[in-house]
Enzyme design. Sequence first.
Site, PDB file in Angstrom:
ATOM      1  CE1 TYR A  11      -3.276   2.908   0.760  1.00  0.00           C
ATOM      2  CE2 TYR A  11      -2.538   2.889   3.047  1.00  0.00           C
ATOM      3  CZ  TYR A  11      -3.282   3.463   2.033  1.00  0.00           C
ATOM      4  OH  TYR A  11      -4.036   4.573   2.293  1.00  0.00           O
ATOM      5  CG  ASN A  32       7.694 -12.187   0.283  1.00  0.00           C
ATOM      6  OD1 ASN A  32       6.973 -11.213   0.508  1.00  0.00           O
ATOM      7  ND2 ASN A  32       7.938 -13.113   1.189  1.00  0.00           N
ATOM      8  CG  ASN A 118       7.857 -11.670   7.107  1.00  0.00           C
ATOM      9  OD1 ASN A 118       8.472 -12.173   6.163  1.00  0.00           O
ATOM     10  ND2 ASN A 118       7.363 -10.443   7.050  1.00  0.00           N
ATOM     11  CB  THR A 144       3.225   1.439  14.097  1.00  0.00           C
ATOM     12  OG1 THR A 144       2.033   1.739  14.817  1.00  0.00           O
ATOM     13  CG2 THR A 144       3.800   0.168  14.680  1.00  0.00           C
ATOM     14  CB  SER A 179      -1.674  -6.240  18.033  1.00  0.00           C
ATOM     15  OG  SER A 179      -0.692  -5.702  17.142  1.00  0.00           O
ATOM     16  CE1 TYR A 181       2.990  -4.167  11.999  1.00  0.00           C
ATOM     17  CE2 TYR A 181       1.145  -3.067  13.068  1.00  0.00           C
ATOM     18  CZ  TYR A 181       2.253  -3.030  12.234  1.00  0.00           C
ATOM     19  OH  TYR A 181       2.624  -1.848  11.656  1.00  0.00           O
ATOM     20  CG  HIS A 182       0.738  -2.432  17.009  1.00  0.00           C
ATOM     21  ND1 HIS A 182      -0.498  -2.997  16.802  1.00  0.00           N
ATOM     22  CD2 HIS A 182       0.759  -1.298  16.261  1.00  0.00           C
ATOM     23  CE1 HIS A 182      -1.203  -2.226  15.978  1.00  0.00           C
ATOM     24  NE2 HIS A 182      -0.468  -1.197  15.633  1.00  0.00           N
ATOM     25  CE  LYS A 185       5.918  -2.136  11.715  1.00  0.00           C
ATOM     26  NZ  LYS A 185       6.726  -2.270  10.503  1.00  0.00           N
ATOM     27  CB  VAL A 254     -17.928   3.040  16.362  1.00  0.00           C
ATOM     28  CG1 VAL A 254     -17.322   3.439  17.693  1.00  0.00           C
ATOM     29  CG2 VAL A 254     -17.910   4.198  15.374  1.00  0.00           C
TER      30      VAL A 254
HETATM   31  N1  LIG Z   1      -0.522   1.444   6.285  1.00  0.00           N
HETATM   32  C1  LIG Z   1      -0.495   2.006   7.487  1.00  0.00           C
HETATM   33  O1  LIG Z   1      -1.438   2.663   7.899  1.00  0.00           O
HETATM   34  C2  LIG Z   1       0.729   1.858   8.364  1.00  0.00           C
HETATM   35  C3  LIG Z   1       0.767   2.542   9.581  1.00  0.00           C
HETATM   36  C4  LIG Z   1       1.898   2.432  10.384  1.00  0.00           C
HETATM   37  C5  LIG Z   1       2.967   1.648   9.969  1.00  0.00           C
HETATM   38  N2  LIG Z   1       2.896   0.983   8.781  1.00  0.00           N
HETATM   39  C6  LIG Z   1       4.053   0.159   8.379  1.00  0.00           C
HETATM   40  O2  LIG Z   1       4.451   0.545   7.075  1.00  0.00           O
HETATM   41  C7  LIG Z   1       4.907  -0.600   6.353  1.00  0.00           C
HETATM   42  C8  LIG Z   1       4.137  -0.711   5.040  1.00  0.00           C
HETATM   43  O3  LIG Z   1       2.750  -0.850   5.337  1.00  0.00           O
HETATM   44  P1  LIG Z   1       1.692  -1.147   4.206  1.00  0.00           P
HETATM   45  O4  LIG Z   1       0.390  -0.676   4.701  1.00  0.00           O
HETATM   46  O5  LIG Z   1       2.222  -0.678   2.909  1.00  0.00           O
HETATM   47  O6  LIG Z   1       1.674  -2.742   4.229  1.00  0.00           O
HETATM   48  P2  LIG Z   1       1.588  -3.755   2.992  1.00  0.00           P
HETATM   49  O7  LIG Z   1       1.320  -5.109   3.564  1.00  0.00           O
HETATM   50  O8  LIG Z   1       0.670  -3.248   1.947  1.00  0.00           O
HETATM   51  O9  LIG Z   1       3.090  -3.686   2.450  1.00  0.00           O
HETATM   52  C9  LIG Z   1       4.141  -4.449   2.992  1.00  0.00           C
HETATM   53  C10 LIG Z   1       4.794  -5.167   1.835  1.00  0.00           C
HETATM   54  O10 LIG Z   1       5.926  -5.897   2.330  1.00  0.00           O
HETATM   55  C11 LIG Z   1       5.957  -7.140   1.671  1.00  0.00           C
HETATM   56  N3  LIG Z   1       6.710  -8.092   2.521  1.00  0.00           N
HETATM   57  C12 LIG Z   1       6.399  -8.511   3.776  1.00  0.00           C
HETATM   58  N4  LIG Z   1       7.313  -9.414   4.177  1.00  0.00           N
HETATM   59  C13 LIG Z   1       8.214  -9.550   3.168  1.00  0.00           C
HETATM   60  C14 LIG Z   1       9.364 -10.373   2.987  1.00  0.00           C
HETATM   61  N5  LIG Z   1       9.747 -11.257   3.906  1.00  0.00           N
HETATM   62  N6  LIG Z   1      10.063 -10.250   1.828  1.00  0.00           N
HETATM   63  C15 LIG Z   1       9.651  -9.377   0.854  1.00  0.00           C
HETATM   64  N7  LIG Z   1       8.561  -8.593   0.976  1.00  0.00           N
HETATM   65  C16 LIG Z   1       7.842  -8.700   2.124  1.00  0.00           C
HETATM   66  C17 LIG Z   1       4.493  -7.539   1.500  1.00  0.00           C
HETATM   67  O11 LIG Z   1       4.282  -8.485   0.498  1.00  0.00           O
HETATM   68  C18 LIG Z   1       3.850  -6.190   1.173  1.00  0.00           C
HETATM   69  O12 LIG Z   1       3.773  -5.947  -0.201  1.00  0.00           O
HETATM   70  C19 LIG Z   1       4.725  -1.793   7.257  1.00  0.00           C
HETATM   71  O13 LIG Z   1       5.954  -2.102   7.877  1.00  0.00           O
HETATM   72  C20 LIG Z   1       3.723  -1.309   8.276  1.00  0.00           C
HETATM   73  O14 LIG Z   1       3.896  -1.963   9.499  1.00  0.00           O
HETATM   74  C21 LIG Z   1       1.808   1.064   7.978  1.00  0.00           C
END
Ligand SMILES: NC(=O)c1ccc[n+]([C@@H]2O[C@H](COP(=O)([O-])OP(=O)(O)OC[C@H]3O[C@@H](n4cnc5c(N)ncnc54)[C@H](O)[C@@H]3O)[C@@H](O)[C@H]2O)c1
Length: 382
Positions: A11, A32, A118, A144, A179, A181-182, A185, A254
């Site tokens: 994203y 990947n 991962n 985050t 969580s 996940y958090h 981080k 909500v």
């Molecule tokens: N989107 C948000 O609101 C938000 C908020 C705070 C932090 N973040 C952080 O920003 C980063 C990007 O978020 P996002 O929303 O784009 O997530 P996303 O899942 O869309 O993008 C992460 C990408 O990393 C790739 N990936 C994960 N593990 C991998 C690996 N082992 N090898 C190769 N590629 C790998 C995934 O396939 C994915 O395309 C993340 O680390 C997320 O924690 C996002």
Amino acid sequence: MRVLILGGDGYLGWPTAMHFSALGHEVLVVDNYLRRRIAKKTHSEPLIEGGDLATRTALYENVLGTHIDWLELDLADPESMFHAVKTQRPHAIIHYAEQPSAPFSMMEFDAARLTLNNNLNVTFNLIWAVLQECRDAHIIKLGTMGEYGTPNVDIEEGWIEIEHKGRRDKFLFPRQAGSLYHTTKVLDTDLLWFYVRTYGLQVTDLMQGPVYGLSTDQADKDHGLAPNFHYDDIFGTVVNRFIVQAVASVPLTVYGKGGQTRGYLNLKDTLQCVHLATQHLPGTGQMRILNQITETFSVCEIAERVKSVGNAMGLNVDIKSIPNPRKEAEMHYYNPSYSGLKEMGLQPHYMTDEVLAEMLEAVLRHRNRIDREKIMPRVQWS
Ligand SMILES: NC(=O)c1ccc[n+]([C@@H]2O[C@H](COP(=O)([O-])OP(=O)(O)OC[C@H]3O[C@@H](n4cnc5c(N)ncnc54)[C@H](O)[C@@H]3O)[C@@H](O)[C@H]2O)c1
């Protein structure tokens, strides 16, 4: 600059790749497709999704005339990470490549194990690839705001001075994530800080809040360049979810009392922030932490905003409190500092009624693809 973007299919990663390429930098993205696989497995496919990296980069080159290199590699595998770093010899590495879904990380044992392994392995491999192949490279890591949790005191920008029994020192601001996940981080931050203070790496750790939006200068040029846009309970972030719910006439979900307050930012500002980070080096042996948000809202405030803009556009938007699937404070104090990026030159795009209306219009064009089965929360915290 040579820029390496880890997680460049995501994203945030894909719009970032286009942004840096359009600014004239040499960009290599690596992914990947982990998110695409998890989305398929959990029936959380996005409302809008571009083609794979081969398709997207070819389209980008056609439309914008510059080139983005890409590699399909699992960065949790050390050899793959070393290969990516050696190929690009980057000045800056933007690390997005993690499993970013809190609900997925809380689903069951295999999902939790995947998230932990991962996320930490990618960060660890990156640190070692930089140490061995390009020690001067600047690591820009996406953390985050969720690392801090919701403490009953003001949240500082990464660090806090503490006076204890008459003596003072500076420490990482206390972290208490909500969580697994958090928590990964939080562990990433600690790992980076260890290698920064011990081996002299230079790192910017961006504590980012939930991002919303699907418009960027490059993405707007062709619908095939749009970022993937999730509205499901697994990958969807709250504003994006509410926009889709408003269009689908599903009452905005909500969780509990809705007083959960967080810092938010527009996708366009993520691009600005990450670019500003590359322009301002923290310096060797420095770990700079910046809170990457532009304004704070409670969930109820966001729901009211979306309802008011949606109804003005003739939609039928309602709000409904549902039992909270998460373990979190529903009413709490929240006062984070976030001046660092503004001091570096960030010009925020705030969540105005016009911005919400544009998002609603964009989603209305895809309304026939909305799957209502993906909207309600499917994962409980316990
Ligand atoms: N989107 C948000 O609101 C938000 C908020 C705070 C932090 N973040 C952080 O920003 C980063 C990007 O978020 P996002 O929303 O784009 O997530 P996303 O899942 O869309 O993008 C992460 C990408 O990393 C790739 N990936 C994960 N593990 C991998 C690996 N082992 N090898 C190769 N590629 C790998 C995934 O396939 C994915 O395309 C993340 O680390 C997320 O924690 C996002």
